[in-house]
Design a protein around this motif. Structure first.
Motif, short mmCIF file in Angstrom:
data_model
loop_
_atom_site.label_atom_id
_atom_site.label_comp_id
_atom_site.label_asym_id
_atom_site.label_seq_id
_atom_site.Cartn_x
_atom_site.Cartn_y
_atom_site.Cartn_z
N ASP A 41 0.79 -1.22 0.00
CA ASP A 41 0.00 0.00 0.00
C ASP A 41 0.83 1.28 0.00
O ASP A 41 0.28 2.36 -0.19
N PHE A 42 2.12 1.18 0.23
CA PHE A 42 3.00 2.34 0.22
C PHE A 42 4.01 2.15 -0.91
O PHE A 42 4.72 1.14 -0.94
N VAL A 58 -5.10 1.01 6.18
CA VAL A 58 -4.48 2.14 5.49
C VAL A 58 -5.56 3.12 5.08
O VAL A 58 -6.60 2.73 4.54
N LEU A 59 -5.30 4.41 5.33
CA LEU A 59 -6.22 5.48 4.99
C LEU A 59 -5.51 6.52 4.16
O LEU A 59 -4.30 6.70 4.28
N GLY A 60 -6.27 7.27 3.36
CA GLY A 60 -5.72 8.39 2.61
C GLY A 60 -5.08 7.98 1.31
O GLY A 60 -5.11 6.83 0.90
N SER A 61 -4.50 9.00 0.67
CA SER A 61 -3.82 8.75 -0.60
C SER A 61 -2.63 9.70 -0.72
O SER A 61 -2.53 10.69 -0.01
N ASP A 64 -0.35 11.87 2.06
CA ASP A 64 -1.13 11.81 3.30
C ASP A 64 -1.54 10.40 3.68
O ASP A 64 -2.26 10.20 4.65
N ARG A 65 -1.11 9.43 2.92
CA ARG A 65 -1.45 8.04 3.22
C ARG A 65 -0.85 7.65 4.56
O ARG A 65 0.31 7.89 4.83
N THR A 66 -1.65 7.06 5.40
CA THR A 66 -1.20 6.64 6.72
C THR A 66 -1.77 5.26 7.01
O THR A 66 -2.81 4.89 6.46
N LYS A 113 6.86 12.57 5.79
CA LYS A 113 6.27 11.45 6.53
C LYS A 113 7.34 10.70 7.30
O LYS A 113 8.53 10.92 7.13
#
Length: 166
Positions: A41-42, A58-61, A64-66, A113
């Motif tokens: 996902d990253f 995993v949230l965001g895109s 800002d993905r976290t 990040k």
């Protein structure tokens, strides 16, 4: 006794010879190397192909993905640690902290990040946790969250809500 000794020697010989065989590619266009690592996902954190995804959130895109990725597999924890450090640095991460033991903790940063890598060497497998979040430097850090007032009893902790922002 003699039969079992001969059988054991024969079996050892077969195992030794099978370890010496090589396989070649019969394709005429050259050989194709399969990567030992995968991006999940990253897009800037690789994980060994031998590790199986067991948990994720995993949230965001984009930047800002976290989130969290949890893996498990039969890999050597020491090799996993060394490969993680070199691959993260290759992908632009800076190693800021490392604690290496049967439970290894690595902290990496980028300008936007940070990532925390936790590697746990169990008896039967190795666990890998990847935590990634955007950096928000100096947000809500003007005052400490936990403060001990001057008129308090030793051991009392007061939680202050000042300085916290959403």
């Amino acid at each position: 006794m003699k039969k079992s000794l001969i059988l054991a020697l024969l079996l050892a010989g077969v195992v030794a010879l099978s370890g010496c065989t090589t396989t070649g590619s019969s394709s005429s266009g050259g050989t194709e190397e399969v990567s030992q690592f995968l991006y999940y996902d990253f897009n800037d954190i690789v994980v060994p192909r031998d590790m199986k995804l067991k948990d994720s959130f995993v949230l965001g895109s984009g930047a800002d993905r976290t989130g969290f990725l949890g893996f498990s597999g039969w890999v050597d924890a020491r090799s996993l640690t060394q490969n993680t450090i070199s691959n993260m640095q290759r992908d632009g991460w800076s190693l800021r902290f490392q604690f290496i033991s049967p439970r290894t903790l690595l902290l990496f940063t980028k300008p936007d990040k940070f990532a925390i890598i936790n590697i746990t060497d169990n008896k039967t497998n190795t666990e890998l946790e990847v935590w990634v979040a955007p950096r928000q430097d100096n947000v809500g850090l003007e005052k400490p969250i936990l403060d001990t007032p001057t008129n308090s009893i030793p051991g009392d902790i007061t939680i202050q809500e000042e300085g916290l922002t959403n």
